[in-house]
Design an enzyme around this catalytic site. Structure first.
Site, mmCIF file in Angstrom:
data_model
loop_
_atom_site.group_PDB
_atom_site.id
_atom_site.type_symbol
_atom_site.label_atom_id
_atom_site.label_comp_id
_atom_site.label_asym_id
_atom_site.label_seq_id
_atom_site.Cartn_x
_atom_site.Cartn_y
_atom_site.Cartn_z
ATOM 1 N N ARG A 110 0.822 -1.231 0.000
ATOM 2 C CA ARG A 110 0.000 0.000 0.000
ATOM 3 C C ARG A 110 0.848 1.269 0.000
ATOM 4 N NH1 ARG A 110 -2.763 -3.402 3.396
ATOM 5 N NH2 ARG A 110 -4.606 -4.289 2.402
ATOM 6 N N LYS A 132 2.828 11.788 -10.766
ATOM 7 C CA LYS A 132 1.950 10.939 -11.581
ATOM 8 C C LYS A 132 2.718 9.671 -11.919
ATOM 9 C CE LYS A 132 -1.156 13.918 -14.202
ATOM 10 N NZ LYS A 132 -1.525 14.294 -15.576
ATOM 11 N N GLU A 174 9.458 18.810 -24.982
ATOM 12 C CA GLU A 174 8.794 19.223 -23.736
ATOM 13 C C GLU A 174 9.420 20.504 -23.210
ATOM 14 O OE1 GLU A 174 6.104 18.109 -22.322
ATOM 15 O OE2 GLU A 174 5.814 16.174 -23.277
ATOM 16 N N LYS A 202 7.288 23.297 -13.308
ATOM 17 C CA LYS A 202 6.377 22.168 -13.090
ATOM 18 C C LYS A 202 6.028 22.047 -11.611
ATOM 19 C CE LYS A 202 4.989 17.532 -14.067
ATOM 20 N NZ LYS A 202 5.085 16.294 -14.818
ATOM 21 N N GLU A 212 -4.657 17.440 -10.674
ATOM 22 C CA GLU A 212 -5.214 17.862 -11.960
ATOM 23 C C GLU A 212 -6.704 18.127 -11.895
ATOM 24 O OE1 GLU A 212 -3.187 16.238 -15.333
ATOM 25 O OE2 GLU A 212 -4.811 16.804 -16.678
ATOM 26 N N ARG A 216 -3.350 22.154 -13.480
ATOM 27 C CA ARG A 216 -2.288 21.248 -13.920
ATOM 28 C C ARG A 216 -2.433 20.879 -15.396
ATOM 29 N NH1 ARG A 216 0.550 16.294 -10.504
ATOM 30 N NH2 ARG A 216 1.844 15.570 -12.210
ATOM 31 N N ASN A 220 -0.317 20.178 -20.356
ATOM 32 C CA ASN A 220 -0.602 19.466 -21.604
ATOM 33 C C ASN A 220 -0.568 20.397 -22.812
ATOM 34 O OD1 ASN A 220 -0.952 16.945 -20.408
ATOM 35 N ND2 ASN A 220 -3.074 17.420 -19.883
ATOM 36 N N HIS A 223 -0.328 19.184 -26.456
ATOM 37 C CA HIS A 223 -0.474 17.730 -26.419
ATOM 38 C C HIS A 223 -1.693 17.179 -27.160
ATOM 39 C CE1 HIS A 223 2.833 17.926 -23.674
ATOM 40 N NE2 HIS A 223 2.792 16.650 -23.390
ATOM 41 N N HIS A 227 -1.097 13.946 -29.256
ATOM 42 C CA HIS A 227 -1.713 12.641 -28.986
ATOM 43 C C HIS A 227 -2.421 12.104 -30.223
ATOM 44 C CE1 HIS A 227 -1.713 13.511 -24.397
ATOM 45 N NE2 HIS A 227 -0.616 12.901 -24.786
ATOM 46 N N HIS A 239 7.501 11.372 -28.851
ATOM 47 C CA HIS A 239 6.497 12.194 -28.188
ATOM 48 C C HIS A 239 6.842 13.700 -28.235
ATOM 49 C CE1 HIS A 239 3.465 13.351 -25.282
ATOM 50 N NE2 HIS A 239 4.407 13.894 -24.518
HETATM 51 N N1 LIG Z 1 4.466 10.751 -15.086
HETATM 52 C C1 LIG Z 1 4.472 11.829 -15.841
HETATM 53 O O1 LIG Z 1 4.102 12.935 -15.400
HETATM 54 C C2 LIG Z 1 4.966 11.714 -17.244
HETATM 55 C C3 LIG Z 1 5.180 12.877 -18.002
HETATM 56 C C4 LIG Z 1 5.691 12.744 -19.290
HETATM 57 C C5 LIG Z 1 5.951 11.482 -19.814
HETATM 58 N N2 LIG Z 1 5.707 10.368 -19.059
HETATM 59 C C6 LIG Z 1 5.976 9.026 -19.594
HETATM 60 O O2 LIG Z 1 7.360 8.918 -19.871
HETATM 61 C C7 LIG Z 1 7.546 7.891 -20.861
HETATM 62 C C8 LIG Z 1 8.593 8.325 -21.846
HETATM 63 O O3 LIG Z 1 9.801 8.540 -21.162
HETATM 64 P P1 LIG Z 1 11.174 8.772 -21.929
HETATM 65 O O4 LIG Z 1 10.959 9.681 -23.063
HETATM 66 O O5 LIG Z 1 12.168 9.116 -20.904
HETATM 67 O O6 LIG Z 1 11.469 7.357 -22.626
HETATM 68 P P2 LIG Z 1 12.120 5.990 -22.068
HETATM 69 O O7 LIG Z 1 11.976 5.869 -20.623
HETATM 70 O O8 LIG Z 1 11.561 4.909 -22.913
HETATM 71 O O9 LIG Z 1 13.673 6.197 -22.397
HETATM 72 C C9 LIG Z 1 14.090 6.269 -23.736
HETATM 73 C C10 LIG Z 1 15.239 5.316 -24.051
HETATM 74 O O10 LIG Z 1 16.446 5.860 -23.515
HETATM 75 C C11 LIG Z 1 17.135 4.869 -22.757
HETATM 76 N N3 LIG Z 1 17.884 5.619 -21.744
HETATM 77 C C12 LIG Z 1 17.391 6.222 -20.643
HETATM 78 N N4 LIG Z 1 18.350 6.902 -20.023
HETATM 79 C C13 LIG Z 1 19.489 6.713 -20.722
HETATM 80 C C14 LIG Z 1 20.804 7.200 -20.574
HETATM 81 N N5 LIG Z 1 21.154 8.064 -19.611
HETATM 82 N N6 LIG Z 1 21.726 6.794 -21.483
HETATM 83 C C15 LIG Z 1 21.378 5.987 -22.509
HETATM 84 N N7 LIG Z 1 20.123 5.520 -22.691
HETATM 85 C C16 LIG Z 1 19.198 5.887 -21.826
HETATM 86 C C17 LIG Z 1 16.048 3.981 -22.237
HETATM 87 O O11 LIG Z 1 16.533 2.707 -21.893
HETATM 88 C C18 LIG Z 1 15.102 3.937 -23.430
HETATM 89 O O12 LIG Z 1 15.521 2.984 -24.360
HETATM 90 C C19 LIG Z 1 6.190 7.644 -21.458
HETATM 91 O O13 LIG Z 1 5.730 6.378 -21.071
HETATM 92 C C20 LIG Z 1 5.297 8.750 -20.901
HETATM 93 O O14 LIG Z 1 3.968 8.332 -20.734
HETATM 94 C C21 LIG Z 1 5.230 10.476 -17.790
#
Ligand SMILES: NC(=O)c1ccc[n+]([C@@H]2O[C@H](COP(=O)([O-])OP(=O)(O)OC[C@H]3O[C@@H](n4cnc5c(N)ncnc54)[C@H](O)[C@@H]3O)[C@@H](O)[C@H]2O)c1
Length: 333
Positions: A110, A132, A174, A202, A212, A216, A220, A223, A227, A239
């Protein structure tokens, strides 16, 4: 080292931004922690030392690994090891890792503390900040999740050095968004200060609307079109690249609604262009398809809700007029 807070009363937590921030991990662990479960991916060349007993749990790469199966695997591995609520989860990775490990931490026993060590630019300025967490279902992205604030976030600029260029660009999409959410002269700042400025922005938005309920949603910005392009799925767009195109579309739409003038649209083009990000909607996607995809957006409750710039700043706006939506799309082609 730049030290910031996400101010959430008794759940306020520090965010450290700078070269070598990961080396401050042990001093930021919750008091009394005996064990640390480090969640990461095999391809991430980032080692951390929590200075307590620890094990590394590798999860898969990509959106497919961000699922309930991975959450179950992690929780079962932790249970077999004997991880307790007095221990900590440390997520070392991009948004896929921080979202998945954060959600597993939110539901294991939990809720056990999580420290986020984002290793992508997108993770540092967005995914790891704000609490999130969640995973995907076959039916859609991020459909299962929880608000679970971390106990600390370490944004180590050094680890971005190994990011593939495309992943770095993904984060810049972003970053361009924050330039319109009140972060001035972002493109002129050194990287650590730019990351910190985005985190500060942020953090301020999250503090004002943690779950949100309203404000918040401005995070987006850009976005809705992004999307739609991602859902259409036929384009080789990360993205952040889709968000970049979405920012231009949002500006063109706001102009047609009389909310901003041509100079402000030009500013959008200048900022997005200065990050060398795409600005044009792929030619092969039809207007009707885009408008239909808008209708399926999560935010489309009473009409199609966009987050748009205007005299009062960036805010959610419901737009019904298909002709205006289509004209703004034409201007983004
Ligand atoms: N929680 C939130 O508020 C929030 C906000 C925006 C995005 N997200 C989520 O984030 C995700 C996307 O994250 P992302 O763009 O970081 O992609 P990701 O986590 O898939 O990372 C991209 C690639 O880079 C590699 N990588 C990571 N760090 C590295 C490093 N230092 N050196 C070499 N390789 C590295 C990873 O293994 C992966 O293959 C999505 O699922 C999205 O929904 C969440």
């Amino acid at each position: 080292m730049i030290e910031l807070d996400v101010p959430l009363g008794d759940r306020t937590y520090p965010v450290l931004v700078g070269h070598g921030a990961r080396h401050r991990l042990s001093e930021l662990l919750p008091i009394g922690v005996k064990r640390a479960a480090i969640v990461t991916q095999a391809s991430i060349p980032v080692a951390v030392d929590p200075d307590v007993e620890h094990r590394v749990f590798a999860m898969g790469d990509g959106e497919d690994a961000k699922d309930l199966g991975t959450v179950e695997d992690l929780c079962r591995d932790w249970a077999q090891w004997g991880l307790t609520r007095g221990d900590v989860v440390i997520a070392v990775g991009g948004g896929v890792v921080t979202d998945t490990a954060g959600f597993a931490a939110a539901v294991y026993h939990r809720g056990i503390p999580v420290v986020q060590v984002p290793t992508t630019l997108l993770g540092q300025i967005d995914a790891a900040i704000g609490g999130k967490t969640g995973v995907n279902l076959p039916e859609g992205k991020n459909l299962v999740g929880a608000f679970w604030q971390p106990s600390a976030v370490l944004c180590d600029i050094e680890v971005l050095g190994t990011l593939p260029p495309r992943e770095y660009r993904n984060g810049l999409g972003e970053m361009a968004k924050y330039a319109f959410l009140g972060v001035d002269h972002l493109a002129d700042l050194p990287l650590d200060q730019a990351v910190a400025a985005c985190v500060r922005c942020k953090a301020e938005v999250v503090a004002s609307d943690e779950r949100e309920g309203g404000r918040r949603a401005i995070l987006n910005y850009g976005h809705t079109l992004a999307h739609a392009l991602e859902t259409a799925g036929r384009y080789d767009l990360r993205h952040g690249e889709a968000v970049a195109i979405g920012l231009i579309y949002a500006a063109e739409l706001a102009k047609r609604l009389g909310r901003i003038d041509a100079a402000r649209v030009a500013e959008h083009r200048h900022v997005v262009g200065s990050y060398d990000l795409p600005m044009i909607v792929p030619g092969s996607i039809g207007t009707d398809e885009v408008l239909d995809l808008f209708r399926r957006d999560k935010k489309a409750v009473t009409g199609i809700t966009f987050v748009l710039d205007g005299p009062r700043g960036i805010e959610p706006v419901v737009v019904e007029d298909r002709a205006v939506l289509a004209a703004a799309l034409d201007a983004t082609r």
